[in-house]
Design a protein around this motif. Structure first.
Motif, short mmCIF file in Angstrom:
data_model
loop_
_atom_site.label_atom_id
_atom_site.label_comp_id
_atom_site.label_asym_id
_atom_site.label_seq_id
_atom_site.Cartn_x
_atom_site.Cartn_y
_atom_site.Cartn_z
N GLY A 164 51.22 50.91 -29.18
CA GLY A 164 50.28 49.78 -29.01
C GLY A 164 50.39 48.62 -29.91
O GLY A 164 50.01 47.63 -30.03
N ALA A 165 51.35 48.98 -31.05
CA ALA A 165 51.31 48.16 -32.29
C ALA A 165 52.14 46.72 -31.77
O ALA A 165 51.86 45.71 -32.32
N ASN A 166 53.05 46.73 -31.01
CA ASN A 166 54.04 45.60 -30.78
C ASN A 166 53.65 44.51 -29.78
O ASN A 166 54.13 43.46 -29.58
N CYS A 167 52.29 44.76 -29.60
CA CYS A 167 51.61 43.79 -28.51
C CYS A 167 50.21 43.61 -28.78
O CYS A 167 49.83 42.79 -29.77
N ALA A 168 49.40 44.47 -28.38
CA ALA A 168 47.87 44.42 -28.43
C ALA A 168 47.34 44.28 -29.96
O ALA A 168 46.83 43.51 -30.37
N LEU A 169 47.87 45.34 -30.74
CA LEU A 169 47.72 45.48 -31.87
C LEU A 169 47.75 44.14 -32.92
O LEU A 169 47.10 43.60 -33.47
N SER A 170 48.99 43.96 -32.93
CA SER A 170 49.59 42.69 -33.64
C SER A 170 48.85 41.22 -33.14
O SER A 170 48.95 40.59 -33.91
N GLN A 171 48.90 41.18 -31.79
CA GLN A 171 48.43 40.05 -31.26
C GLN A 171 46.95 39.83 -31.75
O GLN A 171 46.55 38.70 -32.21
N VAL A 172 46.03 40.68 -31.67
CA VAL A 172 44.46 40.61 -32.36
C VAL A 172 44.59 40.36 -33.91
O VAL A 172 43.91 39.59 -34.24
N MET A 173 45.54 41.09 -34.40
CA MET A 173 45.77 41.08 -36.09
C MET A 173 45.96 39.64 -36.32
O MET A 173 45.38 39.22 -37.08
N HIS A 174 46.92 39.07 -35.49
CA HIS A 174 47.31 37.78 -35.81
C HIS A 174 46.21 36.60 -35.34
O HIS A 174 46.17 35.55 -36.20
N GLY A 175 45.63 36.86 -34.27
CA GLY A 175 44.59 36.11 -34.00
C GLY A 175 43.66 36.11 -35.13
O GLY A 175 43.01 34.82 -35.50
N LEU A 176 42.87 37.22 -35.57
CA LEU A 176 42.00 37.23 -36.82
C LEU A 176 42.59 36.48 -37.87
O LEU A 176 41.91 36.03 -38.78
N GLU A 177 43.85 36.53 -38.35
CA GLU A 177 44.58 36.24 -39.40
C GLU A 177 44.26 34.27 -39.37
O GLU A 177 44.11 33.64 -40.19
N ARG A 178 44.95 34.08 -38.00
CA ARG A 178 44.89 32.42 -37.81
C ARG A 178 43.55 31.99 -38.24
O ARG A 178 43.64 30.73 -38.41
N VAL A 179 42.36 32.48 -37.79
CA VAL A 179 41.00 31.96 -38.20
C VAL A 179 40.29 32.24 -39.50
O VAL A 179 39.17 32.17 -39.68
#
Length: 368
Positions: A164-179
């Protein structure tokens, strides 16, 4: 010669067909991945239904769906000796990799916005009726293009967790980093599927004081609590959006949330989520990928309360490396194994997609 099976996808509404194919060789810089797990992500379901058309991204049919995958090195093309962190690669090395590849040379890539690369290619877009055939995760192999980012998986992280790391997990991590979500903030997560559960856990790891999970499936809400949610809002019990907004306000001392993450995937969640935000709140929009769907909201709510909405599609490749570190740190502290508990053989992929559509599983995995 590399021989294997693919689950060929001919178009929306059509069943997957298991087909045997042969690949003579791989090219310089390429890596042949022996797929060990490939999850059924929401975008795979949307493509299966036809609500997400891959041809809008330059995709062709027939193809092979599946992008949230993990595997081992089956063969290394000329010139490939190490991963993107400088660790050695060899046949049998367990690896994770972004499901897309960029040029790393254009203006977008050099400005740190690789997902805007005009040369971007990704799994699920190429034709499956000609070489290299293995163009998606639902098969025995996947050909990782030359120039792709790839990371060795830590020994403590199982394939079940890493998939799940290369989509779901990385996606939400990136989202929270963006804000820039940080310590002491309040976070609301709309949706407690796989992305939502990851978002709850990552928000807590980033120092959120309070995390509120919103969903209508009790089992998912209970699991959100196990992932660190401090409060649960059950939409089957609080049926009116305005009452759910009041509940969030009450749980945030009347201030509203600092960050709201939308991973429901339905436009109706957006107006409600915006109302849950407080002054200077940031709305992270991830779930809505169905083109043409719209929602009404009052733009003055942005102006007078200084709110921000950030759309997040994909993630910077280096986020995947951090996602693997997160899994290494939390693999024995969170029930992460429950995110990929349901497994299906490749030949049972049609049954797996039916189960995923009916939300029988939080996330199903195809295990070739």
């Amino acid at each position: 010669m590399y021989e294997g099976r693919i689950a060929r996808f001919d178009g929306p509404g059509k069943p997957f067909t298991i087909e045997k194919v042969s690949l003579a060789d791989i090219g310089p810089g390429e890596i042949l991945i022996k797929v060990t797990r490939a999850n059924i992500c929401g975008s795979d379901l949307h493509a299966w239904h036809g609500t997400f058309e891959t041809r809008g991204l330059g995709g062709e049919l027939p193809t092979v769906l599946g992008h949230e995958m993990v595997g081992t090195v089956a063969a290394l093309g000329d010139g490939v000796t190490e991963d993107s962190n400088g660790k050695p690669l060899a046949e049998g090395t367990r690896v994770a990799f972004p499901y897309y590849t960029v040029c790393h040379k254009c203006r977008a890539c050099l400005s740190g916005r690789r997902v805007a690369c005009p040369h971007l290619t990704m799994a699920m877009l190429k034709r499956a009726d000609k070489p290299p055939y293995f163009v998606g995760g639902y098969g025995d192999y996947y050909v990782l293009p030359a120039g792709a980012v790839v990371y060795t998986i830590p020994d403590a992280v199982s394939d079940e967790l890493a998939s799940g790391a290369n989509c779901a997990l990385s996606q939400v991590m990136h989202g929270l980093e963006r804000v820039n979500q940080g310590f002491g903030e309040t976070v609301v997560v709309q949706g407690a599927g796989a992305l939502g559960l990851y978002a709850v856990a990552v928000a807590k790891a980033r120092g959120a004081r309070t995390v509120i999970a919103v969903d209508g499936v009790r089992d998912r809400l209970d699991l959100a609590a196990e992932f660190g949610a401090d409060h649960l809002v059950d939409i089957s019990e609080i049926t009116e959006p305005r009452d759910r907004v009041k509940r969030v306000r009450a749980l945030t001392e009347g201030l509203g949330a600092d960050v709201v993450v939308e991973v429901v995937g339905h436009p109706s969640a957006i107006d409600e989520g915006l109302k849950m935000l407080g002054q200077f709140g940031r709305y992270v929009e991830i779930g809505n990928i169905n083109i043409g769907k719209t929602v009404e909201f009052d733009p003055s709510r942005f102006v007078f309360s200084n709110k921000t909405m950030v759309g997040v599609s994909m993630y910077e490749p280096a986020v995947l490396s951090r996602a693997l570190v997160f899994l290494e740190m939390y693999h024995d502290k969170l029930p992460l194994e429950k995110l990929g508990a349901a497994t299906y053989a490749l030949e049972d992929i049609n049954e797996a997609f039916t189960a995923a559509e009916n939300r029988r599983d939080i996330r199903a995995s195809i295990v070739p």
